[in-house]
Motif scaffolding. Structure first.
Motif, PDB file in Angstrom:
ATOM      1  N   MET A  55       0.847  -1.190   0.000  1.00  0.00           N
ATOM      2  CA  MET A  55       0.000   0.000   0.000  1.00  0.00           C
ATOM      3  C   MET A  55       0.886   1.244   0.000  1.00  0.00           C
ATOM      4  SD  MET A  55      -2.531   1.376   3.003  1.00  0.00           S
ATOM      5  CE  MET A  55      -2.841   3.155   3.125  1.00  0.00           C
ATOM      6  N   ILE A  56       0.730   2.091  -1.019  1.00  0.00           N
ATOM      7  CA  ILE A  56       1.471   3.344  -1.123  1.00  0.00           C
ATOM      8  C   ILE A  56       0.470   4.471  -0.945  1.00  0.00           C
ATOM      9  CG2 ILE A  56       2.862   4.818  -2.622  1.00  0.00           C
ATOM     10  CD1 ILE A  56       3.855   2.303  -4.047  1.00  0.00           C
ATOM     11  N   ASP A  57       0.527   5.162   0.187  1.00  0.00           N
ATOM     12  CA  ASP A  57      -0.438   6.234   0.427  1.00  0.00           C
ATOM     13  C   ASP A  57       0.026   7.101   1.585  1.00  0.00           C
ATOM     14  OD1 ASP A  57      -2.805   7.697  -0.106  1.00  0.00           O
ATOM     15  OD2 ASP A  57      -3.842   5.833  -0.585  1.00  0.00           O
ATOM     16  N   GLY A  58      -0.712   8.182   1.835  1.00  0.00           N
ATOM     17  CA  GLY A  58      -0.329   9.133   2.867  1.00  0.00           C
ATOM     18  C   GLY A  58      -0.653   8.634   4.259  1.00  0.00           C
ATOM     19  N   LEU A 105       7.546   3.081  -4.750  1.00  0.00           N
ATOM     20  CA  LEU A 105       7.391   2.057  -5.784  1.00  0.00           C
ATOM     21  C   LEU A 105       8.695   1.293  -5.989  1.00  0.00           C
ATOM     22  CD1 LEU A 105       5.614   0.732  -7.948  1.00  0.00           C
ATOM     23  CD2 LEU A 105       6.326   2.543  -9.528  1.00  0.00           C
ATOM     24  N   ARG A 106       9.822   1.990  -5.946  1.00  0.00           N
ATOM     25  CA  ARG A 106      11.115   1.304  -6.058  1.00  0.00           C
ATOM     26  C   ARG A 106      11.339   0.370  -4.875  1.00  0.00           C
ATOM     27  NH1 ARG A 106      12.737   6.358  -8.235  1.00  0.00           N
ATOM     28  NH2 ARG A 106      13.580   7.104  -6.259  1.00  0.00           N
ATOM     29  N   GLN A 107      10.896   0.794  -3.686  1.00  0.00           N
ATOM     30  CA  GLN A 107      11.004  -0.091  -2.524  1.00  0.00           C
ATOM     31  C   GLN A 107      10.136  -1.339  -2.703  1.00  0.00           C
ATOM     32  OE1 GLN A 107       9.805   2.874   0.395  1.00  0.00           O
ATOM     33  NE2 GLN A 107      11.886   3.018   1.181  1.00  0.00           N
ATOM     34  N   VAL A 108       8.968  -1.162  -3.285  1.00  0.00           N
ATOM     35  CA  VAL A 108       8.080  -2.297  -3.563  1.00  0.00           C
ATOM     36  C   VAL A 108       8.757  -3.282  -4.508  1.00  0.00           C
ATOM     37  CG1 VAL A 108       5.952  -2.955  -4.767  1.00  0.00           C
ATOM     38  CG2 VAL A 108       5.909  -1.110  -3.090  1.00  0.00           C
ATOM     39  N   THR A 109       9.340  -2.776  -5.581  1.00  0.00           N
ATOM     40  CA  THR A 109       9.987  -3.675  -6.538  1.00  0.00           C
ATOM     41  C   THR A 109      11.234  -4.322  -5.937  1.00  0.00           C
ATOM     42  OG1 THR A 109      11.237  -1.829  -7.532  1.00  0.00           O
ATOM     43  CG2 THR A 109       9.112  -2.397  -8.510  1.00  0.00           C
ATOM     44  N   ASP A 110      11.979  -3.577  -5.122  1.00  0.00           N
ATOM     45  CA  ASP A 110      13.157  -4.147  -4.458  1.00  0.00           C
ATOM     46  C   ASP A 110      12.769  -5.314  -3.549  1.00  0.00           C
ATOM     47  OD1 ASP A 110      14.804  -2.325  -5.699  1.00  0.00           O
ATOM     48  OD2 ASP A 110      14.990  -0.996  -3.955  1.00  0.00           O
ATOM     49  N   GLN A 111      11.589  -5.194  -2.927  1.00  0.00           N
ATOM     50  CA  GLN A 111      11.117  -6.248  -2.030  1.00  0.00           C
ATOM     51  C   GLN A 111      10.328  -7.323  -2.768  1.00  0.00           C
ATOM     52  OE1 GLN A 111       9.262  -4.771   1.611  1.00  0.00           O
ATOM     53  NE2 GLN A 111      10.475  -2.890   1.509  1.00  0.00           N
ATOM     54  N   ARG A 112      10.242  -7.199  -4.083  1.00  0.00           N
ATOM     55  CA  ARG A 112       9.577  -8.178  -4.942  1.00  0.00           C
ATOM     56  C   ARG A 112       8.118  -8.402  -4.521  1.00  0.00           C
ATOM     57  NH1 ARG A 112      13.412 -10.153  -8.211  1.00  0.00           N
ATOM     58  NH2 ARG A 112      12.016 -11.747  -9.051  1.00  0.00           N
ATOM     59  N   ALA A 172       0.970   8.843 -11.732  1.00  0.00           N
ATOM     60  CA  ALA A 172       2.417   8.622 -11.699  1.00  0.00           C
ATOM     61  C   ALA A 172       2.738   7.139 -11.496  1.00  0.00           C
ATOM     62  CB  ALA A 172       3.046   9.456 -10.587  1.00  0.00           C
ATOM     63  N   LEU A 173       1.963   6.475 -10.649  1.00  0.00           N
ATOM     64  CA  LEU A 173       2.195   5.045 -10.416  1.00  0.00           C
ATOM     65  C   LEU A 173       1.883   4.229 -11.662  1.00  0.00           C
ATOM     66  CD1 LEU A 173       0.797   4.536  -6.787  1.00  0.00           C
ATOM     67  CD2 LEU A 173       3.192   4.559  -7.516  1.00  0.00           C
ATOM     68  N   ILE A 174       0.824   4.570 -12.363  1.00  0.00           N
ATOM     69  CA  ILE A 174       0.508   3.859 -13.609  1.00  0.00           C
ATOM     70  C   ILE A 174       1.678   3.967 -14.577  1.00  0.00           C
ATOM     71  CG2 ILE A 174      -0.951   3.903 -15.681  1.00  0.00           C
ATOM     72  CD1 ILE A 174      -3.295   4.669 -13.852  1.00  0.00           C
ATOM     73  N   ARG A 209       6.705  -8.479 -13.024  1.00  0.00           N
ATOM     74  CA  ARG A 209       5.706  -7.457 -13.299  1.00  0.00           C
ATOM     75  C   ARG A 209       4.805  -7.209 -12.086  1.00  0.00           C
ATOM     76  NH1 ARG A 209       4.275  -9.403 -19.438  1.00  0.00           N
ATOM     77  NH2 ARG A 209       3.611 -11.276 -18.275  1.00  0.00           N
ATOM     78  N   LEU A 210       4.240  -5.979 -12.055  1.00  0.00           N
ATOM     79  CA  LEU A 210       3.380  -5.547 -10.955  1.00  0.00           C
ATOM     80  C   LEU A 210       1.965  -5.320 -11.447  1.00  0.00           C
ATOM     81  CD1 LEU A 210       5.626  -2.700  -9.464  1.00  0.00           C
ATOM     82  CD2 LEU A 210       5.541  -5.056  -8.701  1.00  0.00           C
ATOM     83  N   LEU A 211       1.002  -5.441 -10.534  1.00  0.00           N
ATOM     84  CA  LEU A 211      -0.378  -5.101 -10.808  1.00  0.00           C
ATOM     85  C   LEU A 211      -0.809  -4.018  -9.830  1.00  0.00           C
ATOM     86  CD1 LEU A 211      -2.425  -6.181 -12.866  1.00  0.00           C
ATOM     87  CD2 LEU A 211      -3.385  -7.602 -11.053  1.00  0.00           C
ATOM     88  N   PHE A 212      -1.492  -2.998 -10.331  1.00  0.00           N
ATOM     89  CA  PHE A 212      -1.907  -1.841  -9.538  1.00  0.00           C
ATOM     90  C   PHE A 212      -3.422  -1.866  -9.348  1.00  0.00           C
ATOM     91  CE2 PHE A 212      -2.384   3.103  -9.833  1.00  0.00           C
ATOM     92  CZ  PHE A 212      -2.732   3.165  -8.486  1.00  0.00           C
ATOM     93  N   LEU A 213      -3.859  -1.922  -8.087  1.00  0.00           N
ATOM     94  CA  LEU A 213      -5.273  -1.902  -7.738  1.00  0.00           C
ATOM     95  C   LEU A 213      -5.581  -0.579  -7.041  1.00  0.00           C
ATOM     96  CD1 LEU A 213      -5.623  -5.530  -6.299  1.00  0.00           C
ATOM     97  CD2 LEU A 213      -5.635  -4.778  -8.677  1.00  0.00           C
TER      98      LEU A 213
END
Length: 424
Positions: free
Chosen positions: A32-35, A91-98, A113-115, A129-133
């Motif tokens: 989850m990426i949010d404020g 997002l880079r942290q998400v990809t680093d953590q797979r 921006a995330l898209i 690859r990632l999926l964005f919900l």
């Protein structure tokens, strides 16, 4: 009696064993990426509660069933401080953590921006690859001109929500002068355009007497804006403000004695009902895919049971902000993973396309053309629980919302301009 108890014990042990095996397996992580700090921290924390509640429900049933065995879901949170650059760092942290699944919603600018970032990542790294919900970012362009195979939206977009609100305004003979006020970013700008277009079509006699955009999360005192609204002679205000920007706006309206109707996207929570109080009764309206009083008057209402279960989990009044769409999103994700038999992003995306959700009080369909969820919408009006017109209040405020207009799924679906590019 002994035999029955023994069988029951065996069944319980088996169920516990299934759940235990799922918990022991490697979790399927959702980032989850949010404020989670700053002026909109309360909105972000509300999301965490809702997502965790939905995840726990899946895990309590044994997790997500895959060919190699059941796996639990797990939530990882990343605070983007409501900023685009911080979101791309996260997002880079998400990809680093797979982590394979990203969820976000509180800002359409962040979602855009995330898209873009996920599109680029998935092209560079097809093996990861990632999926964005998306649970709340409602700029219509995200499932129209900027639609992406890797993005799915589970909230009605701004034009759909505005359609529901203007259906009510259309029939309100007392509405003649409308003031538009919103946050100055892509969502707020689109909302103003949508309001003008839809009111022009449905009620050309209505005058737009104000069109105001203010900095997002920066205004501490909305008194000057309330003065402008009063000076305009408006009888109706339309706003997409959310979080503290909405709470402070309606608080200033109450303190200034502004006697207008508010048509809002998010006026039924995060402090807004308590802030406006008695002045909002019969005057503040909100649009949502569900609200706690949808089951009022229905014997043994499944909607009531659903709401009461959430409140039992989170009994503090300030935690009373239930997002059905977030629970639905997690359930549809789990079902899609099971259908795909895999956590690979493209396989799960294809399983989500055209997927249907249905429970005892709600239904939804994920449109394959643009990855926009289609679902019913309710426009509800603020009432006082003491007068008996609503059963449940919001956040212990003594004020709740009563359905004024229900739009079934068939009436909320709007056309899309999306030209989806799908991976081979």
């Amino acid at each position: 009696m002994f035999q029955t108890s023994r069988i029951s014990s065996c069944v319980l042990a088996a169920l516990l064993g299934i759940a235990g095996a799922a918990q022991a397996a490697e979790p399927i992580r959702i980032g989850m990426i949010d404020g989670l700090s700053g002026p909109f921290a309360n909105a972000g924390q509300a999301v965490v509660r809702n997502l965790q509640y939905a995840i726990d429900r899946i895990n309590a049933k044994g997790g997500v069933r895959l060919p190699e065995g059941a796996r639990p879901l797990a939530l990882a949170t990343f605070d983007n401080k409501q900023a685009v650059e911080e979101s791309l760092i996260a997002l880079r942290q998400v990809t680093d953590q797979r982590i394979g699944f990203v969820v976000q919603g509180n800002s359409s600018a962040v979602a855009a921006a995330l898209i873009d970032g996920i599109e680029k990542h998935n092209q560079r790294t097809p093996q990861q690859r990632l999926l964005f919900l998306n649970y709340s970012a409602v700029d219509p362009t995200l499932t129209n001109d900027k639609c992406s195979f890797w993005h799915f939206r589970f909230d009605a977009h701004a034009d759909m929500r505005m359609h529901a609100l203007t259906e009510v305004i259309k029939d309100d003979a007392s509405s003649h002068r409308v003031y538009l006020i919103g946050q100055d970013y892509s969502f707020g700008q689109q909302l103003a355009r949508s309001a003008r277009a839809q009111l022009g079509s449905k009620r050309p006699d209505i005058a737009i007497v104000g069109d105001e955009l203010h900095p997002i999360g920066k205004i501490k005192d909305f008194t000057p804006y309330i003065a402008k609204i009063r000076a305009s002679g408006a009888d109706t205000v339309i706003t997409g403000n959310w979080g503290n920007d909405l709470t402070l706006l309606v608080k200033a309206a109450k303190e200034g004695g502004l006697n207008v109707k508010f048509y809002t996207f998010y006026g039924n929570g995060l402090g807004a009902p308590a802030a406006i109080g008695e002045a909002g009764v019969g005057r503040v309206r909100a649009v949502a895919e569900w609200h706690p009083n949808t089951g009022q008057g229905v014997s043994n209402s499944p909607s009531d049971a659903y709401y009461q279960a959430f409140r039992q989990r989170y009994p503090q009044p300030e935690d009373d902000y239930v997002h059905l769409r977030m629970h639905l999103m997690i359930e549809m994700l789990a079902s899609a993973i099971e259908k795909a038999g895999s956590t690979e992003a493209a396989a799960v995306a294809r399983a989500l396309e055209g997927a249907r959700f249905r429970n005892a009080f709600h239904e939804a369909t994920m449109r394959a053309d643009d990855h926009q969820l289609l679902q019913p919408l309710y426009v509800s009006v603020m009432r006082k629980t003491a007068d008996g017109s609503v059963r449940f209040d919001n956040e212990g405020s003594g004020y709740g919302f009563k359905t004024e207009r229900y739009l079934p799924l068939s009436q909320t679906a709007l056309a899309t301009s999306c030209k989806m590019k799908r991976p081979s």
